[in-house]
Motif scaffolding. Structure first.
Motif, mmCIF file in Angstrom:
data_model
loop_
_atom_site.group_PDB
_atom_site.id
_atom_site.type_symbol
_atom_site.label_atom_id
_atom_site.label_comp_id
_atom_site.label_asym_id
_atom_site.label_seq_id
_atom_site.Cartn_x
_atom_site.Cartn_y
_atom_site.Cartn_z
ATOM 1 N N VAL A 46 -53.763 -21.646 -8.681
ATOM 2 C CA VAL A 46 -54.265 -20.276 -8.535
ATOM 3 C C VAL A 46 -53.171 -19.259 -8.830
ATOM 4 O O VAL A 46 -53.390 -18.262 -9.526
ATOM 5 C CB VAL A 46 -54.840 -20.049 -7.116
ATOM 6 C CG1 VAL A 46 -55.292 -18.601 -6.954
ATOM 7 C CG2 VAL A 46 -56.003 -20.991 -6.862
ATOM 8 N N SER A 47 -51.966 -19.490 -8.335
ATOM 9 C CA SER A 47 -50.852 -18.567 -8.585
ATOM 10 C C SER A 47 -50.538 -18.485 -10.073
ATOM 11 O O SER A 47 -50.262 -17.400 -10.610
ATOM 12 C CB SER A 47 -49.602 -19.010 -7.819
ATOM 13 O OG SER A 47 -49.818 -18.968 -6.431
ATOM 14 N N HIS A 48 -50.588 -19.635 -10.746
ATOM 15 C CA HIS A 48 -50.314 -19.662 -12.189
ATOM 16 C C HIS A 48 -51.373 -18.858 -12.949
ATOM 17 O O HIS A 48 -51.035 -18.034 -13.821
ATOM 18 C CB HIS A 48 -50.289 -21.113 -12.678
ATOM 19 C CG HIS A 48 -50.029 -21.235 -14.151
ATOM 20 N ND1 HIS A 48 -48.786 -21.015 -14.711
ATOM 21 C CD2 HIS A 48 -50.873 -21.547 -15.177
ATOM 22 C CE1 HIS A 48 -48.870 -21.182 -16.018
ATOM 23 N NE2 HIS A 48 -50.119 -21.516 -16.321
ATOM 24 N N VAL A 49 -52.635 -19.069 -12.617
ATOM 25 C CA VAL A 49 -53.723 -18.346 -13.293
ATOM 26 C C VAL A 49 -53.637 -16.850 -12.974
ATOM 27 O O VAL A 49 -53.846 -16.000 -13.851
ATOM 28 C CB VAL A 49 -55.099 -18.920 -12.880
ATOM 29 C CG1 VAL A 49 -56.219 -18.052 -13.418
ATOM 30 C CG2 VAL A 49 -55.237 -20.358 -13.387
ATOM 31 N N ALA A 50 -53.307 -16.506 -11.741
ATOM 32 C CA ALA A 50 -53.193 -15.093 -11.352
ATOM 33 C C ALA A 50 -52.121 -14.398 -12.186
ATOM 34 O O ALA A 50 -52.298 -13.258 -12.631
ATOM 35 C CB ALA A 50 -52.875 -14.984 -9.860
ATOM 36 N N GLN A 51 -51.002 -15.078 -12.417
ATOM 37 C CA GLN A 51 -49.923 -14.496 -13.228
ATOM 38 C C GLN A 51 -50.391 -14.279 -14.662
ATOM 39 O O GLN A 51 -50.081 -13.253 -15.293
ATOM 40 C CB GLN A 51 -48.687 -15.393 -13.188
ATOM 41 C CG GLN A 51 -47.458 -14.821 -13.888
ATOM 42 C CD GLN A 51 -47.006 -13.501 -13.274
ATOM 43 O OE1 GLN A 51 -47.097 -13.298 -12.063
ATOM 44 N NE2 GLN A 51 -46.531 -12.591 -14.121
ATOM 45 N N LEU A 52 -51.141 -15.238 -15.185
ATOM 46 C CA LEU A 52 -51.683 -15.090 -16.547
ATOM 47 C C LEU A 52 -52.648 -13.906 -16.620
ATOM 48 O O LEU A 52 -52.628 -13.128 -17.579
ATOM 49 C CB LEU A 52 -52.393 -16.376 -16.971
ATOM 50 C CG LEU A 52 -51.514 -17.595 -17.257
ATOM 51 C CD1 LEU A 52 -52.387 -18.823 -17.507
ATOM 52 C CD2 LEU A 52 -50.606 -17.327 -18.466
#
Length: 985
Positions: free
Chosen positions: A527-533
């Motif tokens: 989720v954190s990775h997708v949020a950054q994207l």
């Protein structure tokens, strides 16, 4: 002490005294003390020679401003874009944060928007004026099905990729936002228009996913197969807040039997059930009863059929069936435990009798048909007793193959219901069919009925949040307080919150599914990775980027190729409910206020509360203001079909029809302020014309004030309060009381009370009292005299106080007045100069009692000469030695006077002050007696003082300059005017 002068306004100026005042010095005016209005000198009598010695009002401020001139002036004054950034940069001890509930970006601005945005702006402007740093960032709710449907129009979704659908939806939302923003700015809404928030912005979406991730890590977000409200017309799941209940919905309700095959000793007994949704019968898995209730086996006397019903419902059933029911046996519900019935349309299927708490005796038979896949309470029973939850309805609202070949592909709400009823008739199980009008949930956008069907969705476990949310609400101030119970009731109704939607236009749920097992992959790393994207590229990248980029290596999920991205998006109520995380500046901050319509009790207010409590254990707001809806003047909901829609753009700029003039933005703002916003707010020609007339009356008062301070500079010519006339000091006291009341009303989100306080102050204290008394001193005393400057000092204070008091409601008018007002440098603006600067001025002991005692005597005097001009009478006041006499002496030191403060208050020709009435009064003297209660030092000194008055027509002649009856003859000036004229020559 009682302000006695307020009881009789009719003889203190005749209402708004300004109506007869000409604001030009080209004609000579005198002063009629009795009427309180300037009168033209009589022509042909030689009196015009004094015209240049009378100091009449003079100002360029227009009495009226209408049509295009009004619109041009408002646009000229609108410098609000700079105002917000200016106040954000200045130093302030406190901040006031009003968090903007985002309007939906799917249409043109309407009066509902106006009601909401102007109400917010009134409070923001007040807070800014009183020195606080206002935090108000406007926002828009940009995702969701309605925008998607409007954007696609007749195209539908066939052949379009998710990215193509999203592009069209974004363009549509951006167009709606542009139109709404332009309107909000034209209404004078002060805001950070350069830093608005939009739920389709990447940074906002990233903040939203952070909330999602934190809730998921706490186990509050989970995936499950549960019944949800499903809209066949939208082909997506809906949350409770996306439903509207149609009270006129018509169902084909049925009574049908399930043959009992065990438990009851008698043969051929059938359980009788009632349902408003016959299409759910094929999905039946059980029949529920109330364990503590009484049940009876009854025999129909018309056909000997044996039925099992609740004893309490027997009489109703007999009336409904039109036959007598003979009770064969009676027992408690608990004795039904273990009972088994045969399904009427599926002979091979047996269904159990089960106890349940949701069974009631209000309707039906006391035995409830239970289809776990198609009812929320039914699902709870299935969970408890491990029943099957097989769905027999597809996403289009049609029966699946599981329903059997006779029903497959039939619409459950239409031909599917027809066929189920026919099947029940054919097998002899249908006892009765009836038309049932009841409240039924509809899709709030398509206006079509929904069904309940199980679906694999993402949910928030609101049951585990309820107690925390209720506790948080206890610390929140709710206006009106009556709305609190609705907030709590809405929380109680929501057992879980479905947050997934089967659409393209929204924030993707950042979940990946295993290709083979369908198992969901979601954790803090993914989720954190997708949020950054999303923050960097926006959420379109969910479809644009390869899964190798979307799925981080740190997830340790195994080969990336084994996973596919999820296709669901988040509920828009989760979108907007997370706005506190994206907009409020500090992670632990709370907004001072959320201000929205009552429909948000189950919407944004609740979704914001639940998400904030889940993540931060506290509400995102300190106070909630819940206002009503804008309706027509007949109280009807606005609709194009009824022709009662009021367009705010037409209100401001006028329409093609001559009956729709250009009212300007301030009229729209006055309408909002004057309304009782906590109920339904009516708008139409009558309300708008009334608002315009009220502002016109206010303009006349402001013009009078401006006209009389045109040659006055408060910075160098203001008089110290202790040197002022008593009545002038007294008006400063009333002005302070007025400012306190206005400040309190704004602080309570009650601009309607501000208007009522303002109108009472102008009508009672100014027009009907002070203005009528001071006009002689103002017009006819020497320009630089202490008495005139004392009066001008107070008029300037009143002008400043009244202008600032209306500024949050009427910013355009307030700035226009400020441009004409004295005491500040050119280029200064009212909104950068602060709130009302009233203070508790120094007052001589007994000041209020002296003025109010004189007003009590004045009331006696005026009531003794109804309809007559008080200036044509001499007044004798007799008071025995004591406090009241001493107070009156402070207003008139000499025994008789035509120019004392007491004489000015009485508006008479002459006043004599003595300890007893003379014995040689003329026979035509009017006598009157009264008392006045003196209350000093908080009640320490109390004295009920008596007084007597004698009123006789004056023998003096009218002065040709000041027109008071103080001259020796009609062709001779009074002593005061003689002195002034001789000094000016």
């Amino acid at each position: 002490t009682l302000m006695c002068f307020r009881s009789c306004p009719s003889q203190r100026g005749g209402g708004l005294l300004l109506r007869a005042v000409s604001f030009s010095s080209s004609r000579c005016h005198g002063v009629s003390s009795g009427e309180g209005s300037a009168q033209p000198a009589e022509s042909g009598s030689g009196q015009g020679q004094y015209r240049d010695t009378v100091l009449l009002p003079k100002t360029d401020f227009p009495m009226k401003l209408t049509g295009q001139k009004l619109l041009d002036k408002e646009l000229e004054i609108q410098q609000f874009a700079d105002l917000y950034s200016w106040q954000r940069e200045r130093k302030a001890k406190k901040e006031f944060c009003l968090h903007d509930g985002p309007p939906y970006a799917n249409g043109d601005p309407h009066v509902g928007h106006a009601l909401n945005k102007i109400l917010k702006d009134i409070r923001n402007r007040f807070e800014m004026l009183r020195g606080r740093q206002v935090h108000y960032v406007p926002g828009w709710d940009c995702h969701g099905l309605p925008i998607e449907l409007k954007a696609l129009g007749e195209l539908g979704t066939s052949g379009l990729s998710p990215l193509q659908i999203r592009q069209k939806a974004r363009e549509f939302a951006e167009g709606a936002i542009a139109r709404q923003m332009a309107a909000f700015q034209r209404w004078g809404v002060m805001a950070d228009w350069d830093q608005c928030y939009y739920t389709f912005d990447g940074a906002y979406e990233a903040a939203q996913l952070k909330v999602f991730q934190e809730m998921h890590s706490k186990g509050l977000i989970y995936q499950d197969y549960k019944p949800v409200f499903w809209s066949p017309s939208s082909r997506t799941a809906l949350a409770e807040a996306e439903l509207e209940y149609n009270a006129e919905h018509v169902s084909r309700a049925i009574y049908t039997t399930f043959p009992l095959v065990s438990q009851i000793c008698l043969d051929s007994v059938s359980v009788l059930v009632w349902t408003t949704q016959p299409w759910t019968i094929p999905a039946n898995q059980a029949i529920c009863y109330m364990p503590n209730a009484q049940y009876s086996v009854v025999k129909r006397l018309d056909n000997s059929e044996l039925l099992l019903v609740a004893t309490e419902r027997t009489a109703n059933m007999a009336a409904l069936l039109g036959t007598e029911l003979e009770v064969v046996s009676t027992f408690t519900g608990s004795q039904l435990e273990g009972g088994i019935c045969k399904h009427p349309t599926i002979p091979s299927k047996e269904v159990p009798l089960l106890p349940a708490n949701h069974v009631t005796m209000a309707k039906g038979t006391g035995l409830v048909h239970t289809a776990p896949a198609h009812g929320m309470e039914d699902y709870s029973v299935a969970s408890q007793f491990k029943l099957s939850v097989d769905c027999i309805v597809n996403e289009d609202g049609k029966f699946t193959e599981l329903a059997g070949p006779e029903l497959h592909n039939l619409s459950v709400m239409n031909e599917g219901t027809d066929r189920v009823i026919s099947m029940l008739k054919e097998c002899g199980s249908l006892v009765k069919e009836e038309r049932c009008v009841h409240s039924y949930p509809y899709d709030w956008r398509t206006k079509q009925p929904v069904v309940i069907r199980p679906s694999k969705q993402w949910f928030i476990n609101t049951a585990s949040l309820k107690d925390k949310a209720k506790e948080a609400l206890q610390k929140v101030r709710v206006l009106p307080e009556s709305a609190r119970s609705s907030l709590l009731a809405m929380l109680d109704r929501r057992t879980y919150w479905c947050i997934s939607r089967q659409r393209s236009w929204g924030v993707p749920i950042p979940v990946f599914y295993h290709r083979e097992t369908g198992e969901a992959l979601i954790n803090k790393h993914t989720v954190s990775h997708v949020a950054q994207l999303f923050k960097e590229k926006g959420s379109d990248c969910w479809w644009e980027l390869p899964i190798e980029t979307l799925l981080p290596a740190a997830s340790k999920a195994g080969p990336v190729g084994d996973y596919i991205r999820g296709e669901d998006v988040l509920d828009i109520w989760f979108d907007s409910g997370a706005s506190w995380a994206a907009v409020l500046e500090e992670s632990d901050s709370r907004a001072d206020a959320y201000v929205e319509g009552k429909d948000q009790i189950g919407g944004w207010f609740q979704s914001s509360l639940l998400t904030s409590v889940a993540v931060r254990n506290k509400a995102p707001y300190k106070s909630l203001v819940v206002h009503g809806f804008a309706v027509s003047e007949k109280g009807e909901k606005m609709s194009k079909s009824l022709g009662n829609v009021v367009d705010p753009d037409v209100v401001i700029n006028g329409g093609k029809d001559p009956s729709t003039p250009a009212f300007g933005a301030d009229v729209l703002r006055w309408w909002v302020a004057e309304s009782n916003v906590f109920s339904e707010v009516q708008i139409g020609p009558n309300a708008l014309n009334s608002a315009r007339d009220s502002i016109s009356k206010l303009r006349r008062t402001l013009k009078f004030l401006l006209g009389n301070v045109h040659s006055f500079d408060p910075r160098s010519q203001a008089v110290d309060p202790k040197e002022m006339h008593y009545i002038d000091q007294y008006m400063l006291h009333l002005l302070r009381e007025f400012s306190i009341k206005v400040t309190d009303a704004y602080s309570e989100f009650d601009p309607g009370r501000v208007i009522r306080v303002l109108q009472a102050f102008i009508s009672r204290d100014l027009s009907s009292f002070y203005f009528s008394i001071i006009k002689d001193r103002l017009y006819c005393d020497p320009e630089d005299s202490l008495g005139r400057r004392s009066c001008q000092t107070v008029l300037e204070e009143i002008l400043d106080g009244v202008t600032r008091s209306i500024a949050p409601i009427l910013p355009h008018l307030a700035e226009e007045v400020y441009l004409h007002a004295p005491g500040h440098d050119e280029g200064e603006t009212l909104f950068r100069s602060g709130w009302i600067k009233s203070s508790s001025v120094w007052r001589r002991p007994g000041l209020e009692e002296a003025v109010e005692g004189a007003c009590a005597i004045r009331d006696s005097f005026l009531s003794s000469i109804p309809g007559k001009n008080s200036a044509q009478y001499d007044l004798t006041i007799a008071i025995e030695p004591g406090l009241l006499f001493e107070l009156m002496e402070s207003l008139q030191e000499e025994p008789t006077s035509t120019s004392s403060q007491l004489c000015e208050l009485m508006m008479s020709s002459r006043v004599k002050l003595c300890s007893e009435l003379p014995r040689d009064l003329p026979s035509d003297a009017l006598l009157k007696h009264g008392t006045f209660l003196i209350n000093l030092e908080g009640g320490v000194i109390r004295e009920d003082s008596a007084y007597s008055i004698a009123v006789v027509p004056t023998s003096a002649a009218r002065c040709p300059r000041c027109r008071r009856f103080t001259a020796e003859s009609t062709d001779c000036l009074c002593p005061r005017c003689q002195t002034i004229v001789s000094q000016s020559q």
